[in-house]
Design an enzyme around this catalytic site. Structure first.
Site, PDB file in Angstrom:
ATOM      1  N   SER A 177       0.922  -1.687  -0.272  1.00 15.88           N
ATOM      2  CA  SER A 177      -0.090  -0.145  -0.012  1.00 15.88           C
ATOM      3  C   SER A 177       0.729   1.063   0.207  1.00 15.88           C
ATOM      4  CB  SER A 177      -0.511  -0.168   1.295  1.00 15.88           C
ATOM      5  OG  SER A 177      -0.179  -0.217   2.519  1.00 15.88           O
TER       6      SER A 177
ATOM      7  N   CYS B 289       1.635  -6.655   1.179  1.00 19.01           N
ATOM      8  CA  CYS B 289       1.419  -5.828   1.943  1.00 19.01           C
ATOM      9  C   CYS B 289      -0.066  -6.864   3.125  1.00 19.01           C
ATOM     10  CB  CYS B 289       0.126  -5.284   1.874  1.00 19.01           C
ATOM     11  SG  CYS B 289      -1.113  -3.773   2.323  1.00 19.01           S
TER      12      CYS B 289
HETATM   13  N1  DGL Z   1       1.746  -2.106   4.435  1.00 15.44           N
HETATM   14  C1  DGL Z   1      -0.157  -2.572   5.056  1.00 15.44           C
HETATM   15  C2  DGL Z   1       0.392  -3.821   5.890  1.00 15.44           C
HETATM   16  O1  DGL Z   1       0.834  -4.704   5.241  1.00 15.44           O
HETATM   17  C3  DGL Z   1      -0.605  -1.482   6.076  1.00 15.44           C
HETATM   18  C4  DGL Z   1       0.186  -0.334   5.804  1.00 15.44           C
HETATM   19  C5  DGL Z   1      -1.550   1.188   5.261  1.00 15.44           C
HETATM   20  O2  DGL Z   1      -2.663   1.100   6.113  1.00 15.44           O
HETATM   21  O3  DGL Z   1      -1.209   0.857   4.090  1.00 15.44           O
HETATM   22  O4  DGL Z   1      -1.208  -4.331   6.166  1.00 15.44           O
END
Ligand code: DGL
Length: 271
Positions: A11, A73
């Site tokens: 993300s 993510c």
């Molecule tokens: N990169 C996301 C994860 O691993 C979290 C960051 C977001 O909330 O965008 O859950």
């Protein structure tokens, strides 16, 4: 087949923790990183929103030549991966593959955790720290029940932690609140950091958890798992160690934050 980069999607910038471990484990492999910075954070979005955004990101990476995409993510893995793997991919790109990050973590905790606790006849308690959307989905617990029924997962969200890390603020207050809430439900045998950003706050987790609590964070685990996958599926290997980075946000701003977070000079282009 010509070598294709492996797509790594997050993300935002947290996925750089995973990317660094992937590049260390697979130095000759080309990677194409995509951060959806324009739409981050995902951790407070609905399953429908995350699924639409994740599918668009995977389509972008496929359009740039990737045949294998790792969804680094956790929030996207929790909310979108199953649907994309089971319903969308077979119709859209049957010779392509999408991988997530839950299965490697569960495999690692079940192996590591049983040995650490030295007790195969009791239930291992694992505190799983993740974003509000990941925890609300219950996807990690469902997957763990399927793969490692002996694990007892306590899921704990960490509101505000991703925002603090993205902004360069002190993550400790958000970590202390989350760990205190998890401890109210019992002392864990092991802690799992289930968000790409959280390794950046590992010291704060270590300070807040009871002394000696083992902490498993995903980057090295996911890298080992991808290396093993590529042994079994060599058609997805290839390249010369090249890295390209894309963002849906402002490339100059994202590049500066990425370089500050990762300690390496990273240049981003517009996705
Ligand atoms: N990169 C996301 C994860 O691993 C979290 C960051 C977001 O909330 O965008 O859950």
């Amino acid at each position: 087949m010509t070598p294709a980069p492996i797509g790594v999607f997050d993300s935002g910038l947290g996925g750089l923790t995973v990317l660094a471990a992937l590049r260390a484990a697979l130095p000759g492999q080309d990677f194409l990183y995509l951060g959806d910075n324009a739409d981050a954070p995902y951790g407070i979005k609905t399953p429908g929103q995350v699924t639409v955004l994740t599918r668009a990101a995977v389509e972008r990476l496929f359009a740039r030549g990737c045949r294998l995409v790792l969804i680094a993510c956790n929030t996207a893995s929790a909310l979108a991966l199953r649907e994309l793997q089971q319903e969308w991919l077979p119709a859209s790109a049957p010779d392509h593959r999408i991988l997530g990050v839950f299965v490697p973590l569960i495999e690692a905790v079940s192996g590591h955790g049983w040995r650490e606790a030295g007790a195969s006849d009791r239930c291992l308690r694992a505190a799983f720290f993740a974003t509000p959307a990941t925890v609300a989905s219950g996807a990690f617990t469902r997957e763990a029940r399927r793969l490692a029924p002996g694990l007892r997962i306590v899921e704990q969200d960490c509101p505000g932690l991703v925002d603090a890390l993205e902004a360069g603020d002190d993550p400790a207050p958000a970590v202390i609140r989350a760990v205190a809430a998890a401890l109210e439900r019992g002392t864990p045998d092991i802690a799992l950091l289930g968000c790409t950003h959280y390794p950046l706050a590992e010291a704060a987790f270590r300070a807040a958890l009871p002394p000696g609590t083992p902490i498993l964070s995903q980057p090295q685990i996911v890298a080992r798992s991808l290396a093993a996958y590529l042994e079994r599926h060599p058609q997805f290997r290839g390249g010369t160690g090249r890295l390209d980075c894309l963002t849906t946000g402002d490339p100059a701003h994202v590049g500066a934050r990425a370089s500050a977070l990762s300690g390496a000079r990273l240049t981003f282009s517009r996705a």
